[in-house]
Write an enzyme that holds these catalytic residues in place. Sequence first.
Site, short mmCIF file in Angstrom:
data_model
loop_
_atom_site.label_atom_id
_atom_site.label_comp_id
_atom_site.label_asym_id
_atom_site.label_seq_id
_atom_site.Cartn_x
_atom_site.Cartn_y
_atom_site.Cartn_z
N LYS A 33 0.81 -1.22 0.00
CA LYS A 33 0.00 0.00 0.00
C LYS A 33 0.84 1.27 0.00
CE LYS A 33 -4.12 -2.22 1.42
NZ LYS A 33 -4.00 -3.56 2.02
C1 LIG Z 1 -4.59 -4.67 1.51
C2 LIG Z 1 -3.85 -5.94 1.42
C3 LIG Z 1 -4.26 -6.98 0.58
C4 LIG Z 1 -5.54 -6.89 -0.24
O1 LIG Z 1 -5.47 -5.93 -1.25
P1 LIG Z 1 -6.82 -5.39 -1.93
O2 LIG Z 1 -6.39 -4.30 -2.83
O3 LIG Z 1 -7.68 -4.90 -0.80
O4 LIG Z 1 -7.45 -6.54 -2.62
C5 LIG Z 1 -3.48 -8.11 0.50
N1 LIG Z 1 -2.35 -8.24 1.23
C6 LIG Z 1 -1.93 -7.26 2.06
C7 LIG Z 1 -0.69 -7.49 2.85
C8 LIG Z 1 -2.66 -6.09 2.19
O5 LIG Z 1 -2.23 -5.13 3.01
#
Ligand SMILES: *Cc1c(COP(=O)(O)O)cnc(C)c1O
Length: 455
Positions: free
Chosen positions: A111
């Site tokens: 993210k």
């Molecule tokens: C947010 C997240 C996901 C899922 O991603 P999405 O975009 O919500 O599908 C998977 N793995 C980790 C470590 C995350 O932080």
Amino acid sequence: MNYISTRNNSKKVSFEHVFLKGLSEEGGLFIPEKLKKFNNKELKELSNLNYKNLALSIIKIFTGNFISELDLKKLIYKSYSNFREDNVVKVNKFNQNYLLELYHGPTLAFKDVAMQLIGNFYEYYLKKNSKKINIVVATSGDTGAAAIDAIRGKKNINIFVLHPNNKISSIQRKLMTTTEDENVFNLAINGNFDDCQNLVKSMFSDISFSNSINMSGVNSINWARIVAQTVYYFYSYFQIGKENLSYSVPTGNFGDVYAGYVAKQMGLPIDKLIVATNQNDILHRAISNGDYNSKKVEETISPSMDIQVASNFERLLYDLYSKNSEKVKSIMMSIKDNSFSIQRDELKKLQSDFISERLDENEILNTIKDFYEKFNIIIDPHTAIGVGAVKKLDISEAVILATAHPCKFPIAIDKAISKTEKLPGSIDYIHNKEEKFEVISNDLKKVKNYIINSI
Ligand SMILES: *Cc1c(COP(=O)(O)O)cnc(C)c1O
């Protein structure tokens, strides 16, 4: 580039509107009216760029007159200067497959890649327009930390993060709650992630409230996040240099895998997008047999994917139902009543781009163990779901998105291989710092009051 909403495609809006509002007035999600499709010559040119210049070439298509190309370039370079990899992400080969490591940013999950950029977009915009805003965001664990790191200490902007109380890992929580900056507010909601997300959605659709605090959002429905995430699909595809790669994506809110779909729509010849879920498997059921019934959210060792309402899926529904925004509106109503399933023709269309698999808790732990024993690499529980899905589906030449650093999930790693993964030195400080957060019941009024009283 013009944008429309999945629930009203007759009204066109700008990137600036999309970026700041997040959600349309009808509650729909913004998407470009038309995507640019790269031809082979253009793809060839893009394949020679380093990560940051590639990001510039892709992102500038979407930002229009929000920012000049020169300023955008500066922001991209600034955003990625605090990543531990020069090219932001890293491709790691094992057997016939690849791990795409996306966790080299400040808060150790993918993210950061989008969020660092978004933080600087806000700063740029607010300075230029002398405005103040309040960001309100729900997190299943990683979004919050990434958003806080991107926003903390910036002027004219506060951030309120709602996380499900006691339902995220302690490292995830500490990364958010040990921040000292006065523009950061953590709310621990007594509920699950979907409750947090619903509270945020309700505040956004309460126009008088959201306007009164100049509210903005950075959840994975924010189009700027999707765009920033398409870049690493292009980059990794070019790095690997093979045709018809598939991508396995640990999925919760359907943001990351949807970014892969956008990259494919833009001409990147991805074969299949593999939607990998934990036992909160609504998307696996939807993609494998059309069943879109939401069940109760179960807590798992992959908390960032403990989601049953995958917001970004609405964007895909818009395409599946022939860009008919009235139809999408009525589907979203029936999803609310839990009475929606995907019919045969649309399911076929869906399955031409996506396949899916799910892993239960034991399968996740076994995958972490297997992977460590075979390759001497520790993967986190989310990444393990991507790896396990590829194995269960028996696919080779797949790129698995490694979405978080294993040290964020020490309890699960210890359970799988009796080892502790240390935090990178630069982050170790969180263990000795006081935490600051407010526990609040799952009550819209209380949350609104807390926000109003804090600003
Ligand atoms: C947010 C997240 C996901 C899922 O991603 P999405 O975009 O919500 O599908 C998977 N793995 C980790 C470590 C995350 O932080």
